[in-house]
Design a protein around this motif. Sequence first.
Motif, mmCIF file in Angstrom:
data_model
loop_
_atom_site.group_PDB
_atom_site.id
_atom_site.type_symbol
_atom_site.label_atom_id
_atom_site.label_comp_id
_atom_site.label_asym_id
_atom_site.label_seq_id
_atom_site.Cartn_x
_atom_site.Cartn_y
_atom_site.Cartn_z
ATOM 1 N N MET A 143 0.849 -1.161 -0.041
ATOM 2 C CA MET A 143 0.072 -0.008 -0.239
ATOM 3 C C MET A 143 0.682 1.119 -0.027
ATOM 4 S SD MET A 143 -3.064 -1.279 -0.267
ATOM 5 C CE MET A 143 -3.745 0.371 -0.348
ATOM 6 N N TYR A 144 1.806 1.314 0.640
ATOM 7 C CA TYR A 144 2.724 2.386 0.827
ATOM 8 C C TYR A 144 3.367 2.670 -0.479
ATOM 9 C CZ TYR A 144 2.972 3.869 5.714
ATOM 10 O OH TYR A 144 2.770 4.634 6.662
ATOM 11 N N THR A 145 3.903 1.569 -1.153
ATOM 12 C CA THR A 145 4.626 1.763 -2.411
ATOM 13 C C THR A 145 3.647 2.128 -3.665
ATOM 14 O OG1 THR A 145 6.249 -0.063 -1.638
ATOM 15 C CG2 THR A 145 6.212 0.411 -4.167
ATOM 16 N N LEU A 146 2.615 1.597 -3.625
ATOM 17 C CA LEU A 146 1.563 1.689 -4.903
ATOM 18 C C LEU A 146 0.909 3.280 -4.617
ATOM 19 C CD1 LEU A 146 -0.080 -1.830 -5.343
ATOM 20 C CD2 LEU A 146 1.830 -0.796 -6.737
ATOM 21 N N THR A 147 0.633 3.367 -3.400
ATOM 22 C CA THR A 147 -0.217 4.717 -3.167
ATOM 23 C C THR A 147 0.919 6.018 -3.647
ATOM 24 O OG1 THR A 147 -1.119 4.136 -1.239
ATOM 25 C CG2 THR A 147 -1.100 6.080 -1.462
ATOM 26 N N ALA A 148 2.243 5.855 -3.468
ATOM 27 C CA ALA A 148 3.127 6.807 -3.738
ATOM 28 C C ALA A 148 3.396 6.801 -5.486
ATOM 29 C CB ALA A 148 4.195 6.799 -3.084
ATOM 30 N N SER A 149 3.616 5.725 -5.930
ATOM 31 C CA SER A 149 3.813 5.431 -7.455
ATOM 32 C C SER A 149 2.990 5.676 -8.497
ATOM 33 C CB SER A 149 4.602 4.062 -7.242
ATOM 34 O OG SER A 149 3.477 3.003 -7.476
ATOM 35 N N LEU A 150 1.613 5.565 -8.122
ATOM 36 C CA LEU A 150 0.645 5.813 -9.114
ATOM 37 C C LEU A 150 0.654 7.396 -9.478
ATOM 38 C CD1 LEU A 150 -2.386 3.620 -8.047
ATOM 39 C CD2 LEU A 150 -0.740 3.484 -9.705
ATOM 40 N N PRO A 151 0.688 8.488 -8.589
ATOM 41 C CA PRO A 151 0.961 9.786 -8.892
ATOM 42 C C PRO A 151 2.272 10.242 -9.755
ATOM 43 C CG PRO A 151 0.342 9.801 -6.617
ATOM 44 C CD PRO A 151 0.569 8.262 -6.767
ATOM 45 N N MET A 152 3.102 9.307 -9.620
ATOM 46 C CA MET A 152 4.625 9.373 -10.279
ATOM 47 C C MET A 152 4.240 8.844 -11.670
ATOM 48 S SD MET A 152 7.838 7.301 -9.676
ATOM 49 C CE MET A 152 9.147 7.286 -10.868
ATOM 50 N N LEU A 153 3.297 7.846 -11.902
ATOM 51 C CA LEU A 153 3.202 7.514 -13.179
ATOM 52 C C LEU A 153 2.334 8.534 -14.025
ATOM 53 C CD1 LEU A 153 3.064 5.185 -15.295
ATOM 54 C CD2 LEU A 153 0.705 4.104 -14.224
ATOM 55 N N VAL A 154 1.540 9.255 -13.411
ATOM 56 C CA VAL A 154 0.758 10.303 -13.952
ATOM 57 C C VAL A 154 1.723 11.294 -14.270
ATOM 58 C CG1 VAL A 154 -1.212 11.956 -13.877
ATOM 59 C CG2 VAL A 154 -1.576 9.853 -12.728
ATOM 60 N N MET A 155 2.684 11.618 -13.379
ATOM 61 C CA MET A 155 3.646 12.789 -13.914
ATOM 62 C C MET A 155 4.433 12.478 -14.994
ATOM 63 S SD MET A 155 3.966 15.923 -12.929
ATOM 64 C CE MET A 155 2.680 15.617 -11.350
ATOM 65 N N ILE A 156 4.764 10.909 -14.883
ATOM 66 C CA ILE A 156 5.763 10.539 -16.132
ATOM 67 C C ILE A 156 5.170 11.102 -17.348
ATOM 68 C CG2 ILE A 156 6.763 8.558 -17.240
ATOM 69 C CD1 ILE A 156 7.327 7.438 -14.474
#
Length: 447
Positions: A143-156
């Motif tokens: 949960m910690y990893t996915l919650t932070a990585s999905l906004p990163m994907l949008v930014m990519i």
Amino acid sequence: MLMMIIPLLTMPLLSNAWFISSSFIFILFPIAFISLTNPYPWTLTLSSLCSMDLMSSSLIMLTLWISSLMILASYKIKHSNKLPQNFISMCMLLSIFLILTFSSSNLILFYIFFESSLIPILILILTWGYQPERLQASMYLMMYTLTASLPMLVMIFLIYSKNNHLSFLLQSWSAPLPNLINSWWLILILAFLVKMPMFSLHLWLPKAHVEAPVAGSMILAGVLLKLGTYGLMRMSLIFTQMNKQFSSFITPLALWGAVITSLVCMRQTDLKSLIAYSSIGHMGILLAGILSSTQWGWQGAMSMMIAHGLSSSALFLLANSTYELTHTRSIFLTKGIIILFPTLTLWWFIATAANMAAPPSINLLSEILLITATLSQTSILAIFLTILSFLTAAYSLFLFAATQHGATAPSSIYLPPLNSSFFLNSSLHLIPIFLLIMKPEIICNWL
């Protein structure tokens, strides 16, 4: 690169896969070493999507080193016949994902392999973990990893729409969403801050370490935490001015968190939990060095990644060996090891000395570089750094004295002898820490 990784995939199919895989994992060493000793950036370009420079090749060598040692440390899984072939497959798959992450020269490909490494470590914790709470620990990690990585994907995706490319080999990058007052940078690096982890985003790490098997703890502390620092440094090289926007509040938070977690270490009763919290403290000063955006800060961060990867993995190996002998991880129940196993005490002394950055370890050089780079921002941070240096030495000495000295339990006379592979594993962990200080430019001069 893929053709050279194929033999790793076939290792579990061999009859003697356990020993062959820990030996043949070194097949990528020549490639990484060629890039490591070449003074020019991005000289080893295998394709438009896969390249290695001095920073990535150092971490690839660390991945191969720790991967082979974690298989060597897990001999009990083979002897207990607890799905040894599946265990080898997961270790090989995790190593491949890490190698591909460090060698990716495309941002979206880096993201895919960055997140793919989560799957094997989850399976390792769920299948070969020790405690009943391993499901909760895996949920925290996911949960910690996915919650932070999905906004990163949008930014990519937004970065791609602005630049029409995501290649690290090209230097022309424009910032997306300039009207958001640079908050896009915080969204982009949030996944890296969780992976490091930074204080306040760290709750998944002690749980994952306590529940993971020894192989999971070694690769988690030795390499997986370095994914966050590697990603942050790689993006900082592209957007060189962005760290200055947030260093004024992230750096004090990271150093204050390092002080808090060092105080927490002084009150820990679980060996693995203490070592896990010490990793958060080391990552705090490493993050402060990266955010300084200085050459010394980035060189010290690279040196700290290698030094911490080896020393923390060695500490988890020693904690597991102590647990296998005494059947407890409690510091207060593990007493008098110096009387029963003086050689084990020697390795504990060397590992804790490296953890507290005693000379002549590479940890000392990395902390000198990081402290100097951090103080270049403002001298007020000297208060945090002074307390942190003192507490690091304090909990390292507490860890050593509390476990090695004291009266032994009456049942200790029946303890089995140490396994011979333990001495080889400990040597391969700790000897490089003191050899690298003789030629530190191998891992420092990557800029």
